[in-house]
Scaffold this active site. Structure first.
Site, PDB file in Angstrom:
ATOM      1  N   LYS A 104      42.692 -33.728  84.271  1.00  0.00           N
ATOM      2  CA  LYS A 104      41.671 -32.869  83.641  1.00  0.00           C
ATOM      3  C   LYS A 104      40.308 -33.271  84.176  1.00  0.00           C
ATOM      4  CE  LYS A 104      41.286 -31.227  79.141  1.00  0.00           C
ATOM      5  NZ  LYS A 104      41.392 -31.389  77.674  1.00  0.00           N
TER       6      LYS A 104
ATOM      7  N   ASP B 283      45.678 -20.454  73.329  1.00  0.00           N
ATOM      8  CA  ASP B 283      45.933 -21.247  74.543  1.00  0.00           C
ATOM      9  C   ASP B 283      46.020 -22.739  74.195  1.00  0.00           C
ATOM     10  OD1 ASP B 283      43.022 -21.128  74.104  1.00  0.00           O
ATOM     11  OD2 ASP B 283      42.922 -22.390  75.887  1.00  0.00           O
ATOM     12  N   ASN B 284      45.663 -23.076  72.975  1.00  0.00           N
ATOM     13  CA  ASN B 284      45.698 -24.478  72.575  1.00  0.00           C
ATOM     14  C   ASN B 284      46.837 -24.783  71.617  1.00  0.00           C
ATOM     15  OD1 ASN B 284      43.430 -24.804  74.149  1.00  0.00           O
ATOM     16  ND2 ASN B 284      42.018 -24.498  72.450  1.00  0.00           N
TER      17      ASN B 284
ATOM     18  N   ASP C 133      44.863 -30.236  73.294  1.00  0.00           N
ATOM     19  CA  ASP C 133      43.458 -29.869  73.425  1.00  0.00           C
ATOM     20  C   ASP C 133      42.590 -30.512  72.347  1.00  0.00           C
ATOM     21  OD1 ASP C 133      40.976 -28.731  73.950  1.00  0.00           O
ATOM     22  OD2 ASP C 133      41.943 -27.054  74.953  1.00  0.00           O
TER      23      ASP C 133
HETATM   24  P1  AMP Z   1      39.350 -25.085  76.049  1.00  0.00           P
HETATM   25  O1  AMP Z   1      38.229 -24.836  75.101  1.00  0.00           O
HETATM   26  O2  AMP Z   1      39.427 -26.483  76.539  1.00  0.00           O
HETATM   27  O3  AMP Z   1      40.664 -24.586  75.524  1.00  0.00           O
HETATM   28  O4  AMP Z   1      39.017 -24.231  77.350  1.00  0.00           O
HETATM   29  C1  AMP Z   1      38.976 -22.843  77.357  1.00  0.00           C
HETATM   30  C2  AMP Z   1      38.999 -22.332  78.783  1.00  0.00           C
HETATM   31  O5  AMP Z   1      37.812 -22.697  79.481  1.00  0.00           O
HETATM   32  C3  AMP Z   1      40.159 -22.873  79.603  1.00  0.00           C
HETATM   33  O6  AMP Z   1      40.624 -21.844  80.436  1.00  0.00           O
HETATM   34  C4  AMP Z   1      39.507 -23.973  80.415  1.00  0.00           C
HETATM   35  O7  AMP Z   1      40.213 -24.223  81.592  1.00  0.00           O
HETATM   36  C5  AMP Z   1      38.129 -23.396  80.674  1.00  0.00           C
HETATM   37  N1  AMP Z   1      37.141 -24.442  80.932  1.00  0.00           N
HETATM   38  C6  AMP Z   1      36.634 -25.315  80.032  1.00  0.00           C
HETATM   39  N2  AMP Z   1      35.749 -26.143  80.619  1.00  0.00           N
HETATM   40  C7  AMP Z   1      35.682 -25.808  81.923  1.00  0.00           C
HETATM   41  C8  AMP Z   1      34.941 -26.298  83.043  1.00  0.00           C
HETATM   42  N3  AMP Z   1      34.102 -27.324  82.946  1.00  0.00           N
HETATM   43  N4  AMP Z   1      35.135 -25.692  84.221  1.00  0.00           N
HETATM   44  C9  AMP Z   1      35.995 -24.653  84.342  1.00  0.00           C
HETATM   45  N5  AMP Z   1      36.705 -24.149  83.327  1.00  0.00           N
HETATM   46  C10 AMP Z   1      36.556 -24.711  82.126  1.00  0.00           C
HETATM   47 MG    MG Z   2      42.514 -24.671  76.119  1.00  0.00          MG
END
Ligand code: AMP
Ligand code: MG
Length: 465
Positions: A104, A239-240, A249
């Protein structure tokens, strides 16, 4: 050492992922390696500490036999459907001993949109601490294999030190994975997903309905376990939510100090959609989205598919309630208790007096005075104690196996992150060590049990993205 990678996910149809290599960083260094987990996976910890190991964990080298990729998925984010999301800052290297090994923060992927694909150090350390604490508490979760300092800066609100986290999971299949294919009408991929998910997680399952039923049971029990330790996931988007039933997540998650059923921490969760008490309802909502996505696989006749799915989904509340009552009965030392009132009246009392969730339950096993000291007004607490005593002989050893003495308190996690930003990882190592034995007394670390003082209280958590 050659790492024994399997690439079962990479062998799925091309619709499931995009191949992508990690982007190297200039000066990586190891913060910590989870040696015990490495051994469980059959990896020599010394190898991970070697130059070659560091190169792999930082994304600077692709291990022999790995086929790195970013997974495709969709998501309902705060009830809003996003048909294409995918791994924007995570790269799956492959599987070892049947577990996904994912980096990650290893650089951009075709799904990064405007993101940089990187992680700041704070979220890396938070996920390491909290996911390993969950595991030590016996709650299904993804694991932490390593935390790396990238030696580079990432731009957030201000420039911050970067980090790379190695996540280990039974798989990274999510409800959003099924939604991704359903949204495209890609029934062939959907079928492949059902077979693959069943193979990896539910070997006795034969079809989509079995998959749905199994995920419902696992999620219902998982959320009951979260509730039992005062855990607030914070971003229960589809997605989580993993198909394996592991907690996944650890963005804006937090453990509650003082009990408030409506507690939320995440700064982006303005409406409190993912507040503590909403978690079971949200899990069921998410599972309904899974059922919708799987409908064409459940039965060719849509009416019938809906009927069958409904029959499965309707079981969720009872499975959750049973698991929840069982956990909370153990928490008060009465494993055979069928008396929900006794549990509920304690929770009401705690909410009313804003008592510390963790301390109340842990102290109940220590005697009357320690328990009463959690309440400002101890008359109703005394009254509850009398009812509890009348209900049967409590088993303290049962209580001490489900009531952690140590949780990753937010102010302690913040302290770790502040010190790490200054280059001091000793606070991180110390807290991590304490959390490895959450049910042990550890008198030398008594301070880590304490609820925060008013100026230490953390009001909000951030995704760090
Ligand atoms: P999350 O809130 O971690 O579930 O992320 C939601 C979406 O945003 C997922 O598709 C992640 O891969 C994307 N995402 C979160 N942070 C980044 C980042 N720094 N660069 C690219 N994609 C991100
Ligand atoms: Mg996610």
């Amino acid at each position: 050492m050659k790492l024994p990678f399997q690439n079962t996910y990479a062998n799925l149809p091309a619709s499931f992922f995009e191949s992508v290599h990690p982007t190297p960083v200039i000066q990586p260094s190891i913060i910590t390696v989870n040696e015990e987990l490495a051994r469980e996976l059959g990896i020599d910890p010394d190898f991970l500490h070697s130059e070659e190991g560091l190169a792999i964990l930082s994304g600077n080298a692709i291990p022999d036999g790995a086929e790195p990729l970013a997974m495709a998925y969709a998501s309902h984010q705060f009830a809003h459907f996003v048909p294409q999301l995918g791994d924007g800052r995570a790269i799956l290297l492959g599987e070892i001993s049947g577990k996904d090994i994912q980096l990650k923060g290893a650089g951009p992927t075709p799904y990064s949109r405007r993101g940089d694909g990187r992680s700041a150090l704070g979220p890396v350390l938070r996920e390491y601490l909290v996911s390993e604490a969950m595991s030590a508490m016996g709650i299904p979760t993804t694991r932490a294999l390593a935390a790396i300092s990238s030696g580079e800066l990432v731009l957030r609100e201000k420039p911050e030190k970067g980090g790379i986290f190695t996540r280990v999971a039974s798989s990274h299949l999510r409800i959003g994975t099924a939604q991704f294919f359903a949204a495209r009408g890609d029934l062939e991929s959907l079928r492949a997903l059902v077979d693959y998910a069943n193979q990896r997680h539910y070997p006795d399952a034969k079809n989509a309905r079995d998959l749905l039923r199994n995920v419902i049971v696992r999620q219902a029990k998982l959320v009951a376990q979260w509730m039992g330790v005062g855990f607030i996931h914070g971003v229960m988007n589809t997605d989580n939510m993993s198909l394996s039933g592991e907690t996944i997540d650890y963005g804006p998650c937090a453990f509650m100090d003082r009990f408030n059923p409506a507690q939320k921490f995440s700064s982006i969760d303005r409406q409190g959609r993912y507040a503590y008490q909403n978690q079971p309802g949200i899990a069921q909502w998410n599972l309904t989205r899974l059922a919708e996505a799987l409908l064409p696989q459940i039965d060719k006749d849509q009416e019938k598919a809906i009927e069958l799915s409904k029959a499965e989904l309707e079981k969720f509340p009872a499975i959750f309630e049973t698991a929840h009552l069982e956990i909370f009965s153990k928490k008060i030392g009465l494993p055979e208790n069928k008396n929900r009132d006794l549990v509920q009246s304690l929770l009401d009392l705690m909410a009313e007096q804003k008592a510390d969730f963790t301390l109340v339950f842990r102290s109940l096993g220590r005697g009357e005075q320690p328990f009463l000291s959690n309440f400002n007004d101890d008359a109703p607490a005394r009254e509850w104690l009398e009812r509890w005593e009348a209900a049967g002989q409590a088993d303290v050893s049962v209580m001490n196996r489900v009531n952690p003495a140590f949780i990753p308190r937010n102010h302690r996690v913040e302290e770790v992150i502040e010190d790490a930003k200054k280059g001091d990882f000793s606070t991180f190592m110390k807290l991590h060590r304490v959390l490895q034995q959450p049910y042990q007394e550890q008198p030398e670390f008594e301070d880590y049990q304490k609820t925060p003082t008013p100026d230490e209280v953390v009001c909000a958590t951030f995704c760090g993205t």
